[in-house]
Write an enzyme that holds these catalytic residues in place. Sequence first.
Site, PDB file in Angstrom:
ATOM      1  N   HIS A  62       0.908  -1.191  -0.059  1.00  0.00           N
ATOM      2  CA  HIS A  62      -0.297  -0.073  -0.149  1.00  0.00           C
ATOM      3  C   HIS A  62       0.610   1.336  -0.088  1.00  0.00           C
ATOM      4  O   HIS A  62       1.243   1.838   1.173  1.00  0.00           O
ATOM      5  CB  HIS A  62      -0.841   0.075   1.218  1.00  0.00           C
ATOM      6  CG  HIS A  62      -1.740  -0.998   1.251  1.00  0.00           C
ATOM      7  ND1 HIS A  62      -3.040  -0.796   1.153  1.00  0.00           N
ATOM      8  CD2 HIS A  62      -1.715  -2.571   2.239  1.00  0.00           C
ATOM      9  CE1 HIS A  62      -3.875  -2.367   1.486  1.00  0.00           C
ATOM     10  NE2 HIS A  62      -2.227  -3.340   1.606  1.00  0.00           N
ATOM     11  N   ARG A  64      -0.188   3.689  -1.409  1.00  0.00           N
ATOM     12  CA  ARG A  64      -0.146   5.612  -0.364  1.00  0.00           C
ATOM     13  C   ARG A  64      -0.550   6.479  -1.330  1.00  0.00           C
ATOM     14  O   ARG A  64      -0.981   7.922  -0.979  1.00  0.00           O
ATOM     15  CB  ARG A  64       0.239   5.686   1.221  1.00  0.00           C
ATOM     16  CG  ARG A  64      -0.092   5.131   1.864  1.00  0.00           C
ATOM     17  CD  ARG A  64      -1.152   4.585   2.444  1.00  0.00           C
ATOM     18  NE  ARG A  64      -1.020   3.638   4.063  1.00  0.00           N
ATOM     19  CZ  ARG A  64      -1.936   2.916   4.506  1.00  0.00           C
ATOM     20  NH1 ARG A  64      -3.176   2.246   3.055  1.00  0.00           N
ATOM     21  NH2 ARG A  64      -1.898   1.885   4.977  1.00  0.00           N
ATOM     22  N   ASN A  94      -7.029   1.020  -1.906  1.00  0.00           N
ATOM     23  CA  ASN A  94      -7.562   1.355  -1.146  1.00  0.00           C
ATOM     24  C   ASN A  94      -6.798   2.832  -0.813  1.00  0.00           C
ATOM     25  O   ASN A  94      -6.373   3.433  -0.106  1.00  0.00           O
ATOM     26  CB  ASN A  94      -7.744   0.532  -0.259  1.00  0.00           C
ATOM     27  CG  ASN A  94      -6.056   0.154   0.354  1.00  0.00           C
ATOM     28  OD1 ASN A  94      -5.077   0.002  -0.058  1.00  0.00           O
ATOM     29  ND2 ASN A  94      -5.929  -0.105   1.807  1.00  0.00           N
ATOM     30  N   HIS A 184      -9.470 -10.082   0.660  1.00  0.00           N
ATOM     31  CA  HIS A 184      -9.028 -10.133   2.288  1.00  0.00           C
ATOM     32  C   HIS A 184     -10.126 -11.034   2.881  1.00  0.00           C
ATOM     33  O   HIS A 184     -11.244 -10.090   2.728  1.00  0.00           O
ATOM     34  CB  HIS A 184      -9.075  -8.650   1.977  1.00  0.00           C
ATOM     35  CG  HIS A 184      -8.782  -8.155   3.894  1.00  0.00           C
ATOM     36  ND1 HIS A 184      -7.956  -7.526   4.533  1.00  0.00           N
ATOM     37  CD2 HIS A 184      -9.366  -8.629   4.862  1.00  0.00           C
ATOM     38  CE1 HIS A 184      -7.956  -7.574   5.844  1.00  0.00           C
ATOM     39  NE2 HIS A 184      -8.839  -8.422   6.539  1.00  0.00           N
ATOM     40  N   HIS A 238      -3.101 -12.797   2.602  1.00  0.00           N
ATOM     41  CA  HIS A 238      -2.313 -12.878   4.852  1.00  0.00           C
ATOM     42  C   HIS A 238      -3.071 -13.569   5.112  1.00  0.00           C
ATOM     43  O   HIS A 238      -3.892 -13.814   5.935  1.00  0.00           O
ATOM     44  CB  HIS A 238      -2.745 -11.510   5.395  1.00  0.00           C
ATOM     45  CG  HIS A 238      -3.703 -10.234   3.826  1.00  0.00           C
ATOM     46  ND1 HIS A 238      -4.692 -10.817   4.646  1.00  0.00           N
ATOM     47  CD2 HIS A 238      -3.853  -9.280   4.288  1.00  0.00           C
ATOM     48  CE1 HIS A 238      -5.554  -9.966   4.057  1.00  0.00           C
ATOM     49  NE2 HIS A 238      -5.258  -8.908   4.269  1.00  0.00           N
ATOM     50  N   ASP A 309       2.118  -7.151   2.471  1.00  0.00           N
ATOM     51  CA  ASP A 309       1.140  -6.171   2.967  1.00  0.00           C
ATOM     52  C   ASP A 309       1.422  -5.056   4.082  1.00  0.00           C
ATOM     53  O   ASP A 309       1.270  -3.799   5.224  1.00  0.00           O
ATOM     54  CB  ASP A 309       0.365  -6.510   4.270  1.00  0.00           C
ATOM     55  CG  ASP A 309      -0.636  -5.751   4.219  1.00  0.00           C
ATOM     56  OD1 ASP A 309      -1.623  -4.601   3.574  1.00  0.00           O
ATOM     57  OD2 ASP A 309      -2.108  -6.548   4.954  1.00  0.00           O
TER      58      ASP A 309
END
Length: 443
Positions: A62, A64, A94, A184, A238, A309
Amino acid sequence: MKEFALINGKIVTHEKVFDGTVFVKDGKIDCIKEGHDDAGDIEKVDVSGKHIFPGLIDVHVHFRTPGGTDKEDWTHGSKAALAGGVTTVLDMPNNDPPVVNQESLEAKRALVKDEALVNYGFYAGATGDNVGEIAEMKGIAGVKIYMGSSTAALAGSSTGGLLVDDLQTLEKFMTETDHLLVLHAENEACIREYMRQFDGQEDPAVHSKIRDPHCAYEAVKDALHMAKKYSRRTHLAHVSTAAELDTIRKFKEDYITAEVTPHHLFLTDADYAQYGNLIRVNPPVRNPADQVALWEAIKDGTIDMIATDHAPHLLAEKNRPYSQAPSGVPGVQTMLPLMLNAVNDGRITLEKVVELTSYNPAIKFGVLGKGLLEAGYDADITIVDMELKERICHKFLWSKCNWSPFHNWVLQGFPVMTYVAGNLMYEWRDSFGEEIGQEVDYG
Ligand code: DOR
Ligand code: ZN
């Protein structure tokens, strides 16, 4: 164009470790010669005493951008990756705004294009109403489906509004799109039920009780039933519990793959006492028996790959009371040192580390031209020093968030040089190149 040879090193593939010479030309591996070779009159880089790995591929980060660049950006995230021997990352959707269609993907692509120092790919994110748009999308690594949300508190979410908590919608993604689905798998209703039960508790350890193993089990069971029904290519992100692993073993097929994170391999719920919210992450760290099961599942092939992750948050956010702290830990820089240290401890072999961190990610995600040290493959190469023993320290952590749960851990085995497309992009301990990375293709 640029031509050189890595001489006197030990080449590590998913199958074997051998003395060999790697010839690089125009950003690709030109050839591999077994045994030592003087490499004639081309430029030589002597890597005596070092191991030569295919560059690592982290299928779960991630970074960002857009919307969270106070926590991470591609300059810092790339440097953390390079210092961790990672040459390709697949970035989650996300963001703020989230990547939910071709338009938001193109907007993100435009922002990352001139900043990435590693190779990269992007996921799109599933919502309750974008299956049609997702089906039409081109050039994505896959579709991320959050069956459970990543709530900071009930109020704030770090999954950017991406949530598919009903099986009808999941079924649509399975049957109406062709993309790889990355799940997820935590059951949202189950999490909410436990949230009510533990409402008001501020001990960070409650996180592992709220997101009980049962919630992960329920989601994995539902998802795998459906994946099997449609023989649907599905990847479980995960995986963290013995119960999930037992379920995966029952359903395992070539088209069902699973990843484990370094934080689940090296931290447990006993560590909340020391680290508090720093190790608040979704899915949560589990008990020591679950951790033992993860290592066994690596050995028996139930787990296909390790992915970090890497989910940076600000230390100031992590220092809030439990109910207001976000979930997620950074990890792209520390994955390889942790695994190399485990090799030195006799817990896993070098070949298996390569299988889990580059060969399988490339093969199972269809990332073209990577994951192997063979003629014609991209010259994404990580040079490893198995003797080097160092303390993980903030001073040399490159993620913008600048912390790690592994701060102060002494590890033996570190990447010391990282090549991307034949360019030396990292050299121990703080020297970085400037060439821009490329978006990957999928086969
Ligand atoms: O702990 C987590 N953090 N789990 C997720 O699923 C999202 C991630 C994030 O983006 O912060
Ligand atoms: Zn994630």
